[in-house]
Design a protein around this motif. Structure first.
Motif, PDB file in Angstrom:
ATOM      1  N   ALA A  22      42.651  49.987  39.526  1.00 58.27           N
ATOM      2  CA  ALA A  22      41.661  49.859  40.601  1.00 58.27           C
ATOM      3  C   ALA A  22      41.783  50.992  41.616  1.00 58.27           C
ATOM      4  N   THR A  23      43.009  51.291  42.045  1.00 59.32           N
ATOM      5  CA  THR A  23      43.200  52.335  43.064  1.00 59.32           C
ATOM      6  C   THR A  23      42.841  53.714  42.517  1.00 59.32           C
ATOM      7  N   THR A  24      43.285  54.016  41.296  1.00 57.24           N
ATOM      8  CA  THR A  24      42.959  55.331  40.718  1.00 57.24           C
ATOM      9  C   THR A  24      41.463  55.446  40.424  1.00 57.24           C
ATOM     10  N   LEU A  25      40.835  54.340  40.068  1.00 52.16           N
ATOM     11  CA  LEU A  25      39.395  54.363  39.801  1.00 52.16           C
ATOM     12  C   LEU A  25      38.609  54.628  41.091  1.00 52.16           C
ATOM     13  N   ILE A  26      39.063  54.059  42.188  1.00 51.58           N
ATOM     14  CA  ILE A  26      38.406  54.297  43.479  1.00 51.58           C
ATOM     15  C   ILE A  26      38.482  55.779  43.840  1.00 51.58           C
ATOM     16  N   ILE A  27      39.669  56.382  43.660  1.00 53.50           N
ATOM     17  CA  ILE A  27      39.835  57.814  43.941  1.00 53.50           C
ATOM     18  C   ILE A  27      38.913  58.644  43.049  1.00 53.50           C
ATOM     19  N   THR A  28      38.878  58.303  41.754  1.00 61.06           N
ATOM     20  CA  THR A  28      38.043  59.038  40.800  1.00 61.06           C
ATOM     21  C   THR A  28      36.573  58.973  41.178  1.00 61.06           C
ATOM     22  N   ILE A  29      36.092  57.779  41.494  1.00 59.47           N
ATOM     23  CA  ILE A  29      34.683  57.611  41.831  1.00 59.47           C
ATOM     24  C   ILE A  29      34.339  58.358  43.124  1.00 59.47           C
ATOM     25  N   GLN A  42      40.145  43.862  26.147  1.00 58.18           N
ATOM     26  CA  GLN A  42      40.574  43.955  27.545  1.00 58.18           C
ATOM     27  C   GLN A  42      39.754  45.003  28.298  1.00 58.18           C
ATOM     28  N   PHE A  43      39.473  46.113  27.630  1.00 55.08           N
ATOM     29  CA  PHE A  43      38.706  47.194  28.264  1.00 55.08           C
ATOM     30  C   PHE A  43      37.284  46.740  28.583  1.00 55.08           C
ATOM     31  N   LEU A  44      36.646  46.056  27.636  1.00 51.98           N
ATOM     32  CA  LEU A  44      35.290  45.566  27.869  1.00 51.98           C
ATOM     33  C   LEU A  44      35.249  44.575  29.028  1.00 51.98           C
ATOM     34  N   ILE A  45      36.250  43.698  29.090  1.00 49.92           N
ATOM     35  CA  ILE A  45      36.332  42.727  30.195  1.00 49.92           C
ATOM     36  C   ILE A  45      36.557  43.458  31.519  1.00 49.92           C
ATOM     37  N   ARG A  57      31.238  44.195  38.912  1.00 53.64           N
ATOM     38  CA  ARG A  57      31.024  43.163  39.935  1.00 53.64           C
ATOM     39  C   ARG A  57      32.030  43.287  41.082  1.00 53.64           C
ATOM     40  N   GLY A  58      32.884  44.320  41.020  1.00 51.66           N
ATOM     41  CA  GLY A  58      33.899  44.492  42.051  1.00 51.66           C
ATOM     42  C   GLY A  58      35.115  43.617  41.860  1.00 51.66           C
ATOM     43  N   ASP A  59      35.284  43.098  40.637  1.00 47.70           N
ATOM     44  CA  ASP A  59      36.421  42.227  40.327  1.00 47.70           C
ATOM     45  C   ASP A  59      37.388  42.988  39.421  1.00 47.70           C
ATOM     46  N   PHE A  60      38.606  43.255  39.921  1.00 48.47           N
ATOM     47  CA  PHE A  60      39.596  44.003  39.151  1.00 48.47           C
ATOM     48  C   PHE A  60      40.730  43.113  38.640  1.00 48.47           C
ATOM     49  N   LYS A 111      33.253  45.102  32.588  1.00 49.06           N
ATOM     50  CA  LYS A 111      32.309  44.070  33.011  1.00 49.06           C
ATOM     51  C   LYS A 111      32.667  43.529  34.392  1.00 49.06           C
ATOM     52  N   ASN A 112      33.950  43.249  34.601  1.00 44.41           N
ATOM     53  CA  ASN A 112      34.384  42.713  35.893  1.00 44.41           C
ATOM     54  C   ASN A 112      34.322  43.772  36.998  1.00 44.41           C
ATOM     55  N   ALA A 113      34.664  45.040  36.645  1.00 43.76           N
ATOM     56  CA  ALA A 113      34.667  46.117  37.635  1.00 43.76           C
ATOM     57  C   ALA A 113      33.275  46.356  38.196  1.00 43.76           C
TER      58      ALA A 113
END
Length: 334
Positions: A301-308, A75-78, A85-88, A81-83
């Motif tokens: 997705a939301t927490t990742l956006i804040i982190t980045i 699941q993490f690898l998927i 491409r901007g796909d969460f 890979k998707n992230a």
């Protein structure tokens, strides 16, 4: 130039190491929550079913839809890979809507609210702090304590006070929302007026909270710089006070620029309180909804956006400081 390459190389290395760790934590931590969102979805859909095998099939169908039938590592690898491409993935709580669609429809509201409010609060706070340090008098003993008091009021309390006074008691602002519930978003002036009328109260709540903290920091740094040896020596040489003050406040601004950048980087996370109190349709409200419904993809997705955003702002500051701060410049050639 060699010193700068080494400096930037180290910063980039730590940036990517931190990013990898952050991505892993953003994926793992939401999935450690002791709830099963698929079970909740199954319960809603199969509410009238009595056949246990049919209910199981519904459960397994949604497990497969969300990719939860695979191992955590897969699941993490998927996810990674998707992230890229901007796909969460697909939202659990708003199925079959995609996470990217939910974020794209709400992040604009948050950025339009938070960034102008943070910048205005930062400018007003720094001007107030600088004037209080230089002029003293009523600025330091009257105006400054008032904004310090406002800055120490909890964000939720400030939002509630403004809501009660302006929306409920005086009825000069709407009680919540991003625009009138009777309107469909469009580019007409009527819709823009509705957005602005719903906008200014949450905007004001963020600005008032920001001014006090920025003013305190700027006042402290300005007083420190005004008492520095180079200021005393410059005055002894007869250099005009206006020219000295220009350098004083430029030096005092360096930590404040860091504060501004970090505030902008964490603006999405800081949107939670104002958006919740005022029912503002931004990413903060979306994040709260995701947490309460255990929506793993949306939380990640939301927490990742804040982190980045925080990591990029930190990297940007390191790069800028290497050029504007003489102490960092000198360190490159040691």
């Amino acid at each position: 130039m060699k010193g700068y390459r080494k400096y930037f190389g180290q910063k980039l290395l730590w940036f990517f190491i931190t990013l990898v760790v952050a991505v892993a934590l953003n994926f793992i931590l939401p999935r450690l929550m002791p709830t099963d969102p698929v079970n909740a979805i199954t319960g809603k859909i199969a509410g009238g079913m009595s056949d246990s095998s049919a209910i199981k099939e519904v459960y397994e169908f949604y497990q497969k839809q969300f990719g939860l039938d695979k191992s955590m590592f897969t699941q993490f690898l998927i996810f990674v890979k998707n992230a890229l491409r901007g796909d969460f993935g697909i939202s659990f709580s708003q199925y079959p809507r995609t996470v990217s669609d939910i974020i794209s429809s709400s992040i604009g509201w948050t950025l339009a609210l938070q960034i102008p409010a943070i910048i205005v609060g930062w400018i007003l706070g720094n001007v107030l702090g600088a004037v209080a340090a230089y002029k003293r008098g009523i600025w330091d003993k009257g105006v400054m304590p008032f904004f310090m008091f406002l800055g120490n009021v909890p964000a939720f309390a400030m939002a509630i006070i403004l809501l009660v006074l302006f929306a409920m008691k005086w009825k000069i602002a709407p009680t919540g929302g991003g625009y009138s519930s009777q309107m469909i978003p469009n580019m007409s002036w009527k819709f823009v007026k509705s957005v602005l009328s719903h906008y200014w109260l949450p905007f004001l709540s963020v600005v008032l909270i920001s001014i006090g903290g920025q003013a305190v920091g700027m006042r402290s740094m300005s007083i420190y710089e005004l008492n520095a040896d180079y200021v005393k020596y410059s005055r002894f040489l007869g250099i005009k006070d206006g020219k000295i003050v220009k350098y004083v406040f430029r030096n005092a601004m360096l930590p404040q620029v860091t504060g501004l950048a970090m505030s902008l980087g964490t603006s999405i996370g800081g949107a939670l309180v104002a958006e919740t109190i005022f029912s503002y349709p931004g990413l903060g409200t979306t994040m709260l909804s995701a947490v309460t419904s255990s929506d793993y993809p949306l939380i990640s997705a939301t927490t990742l956006i804040i982190t980045i955003m925080v990591l990029l702002v930190t990297l940007f500051l390191d790069v800028i400081y290497a050029f504007i701060d003489p102490r960092v410049k000198a360190a490159q050639f040691d």
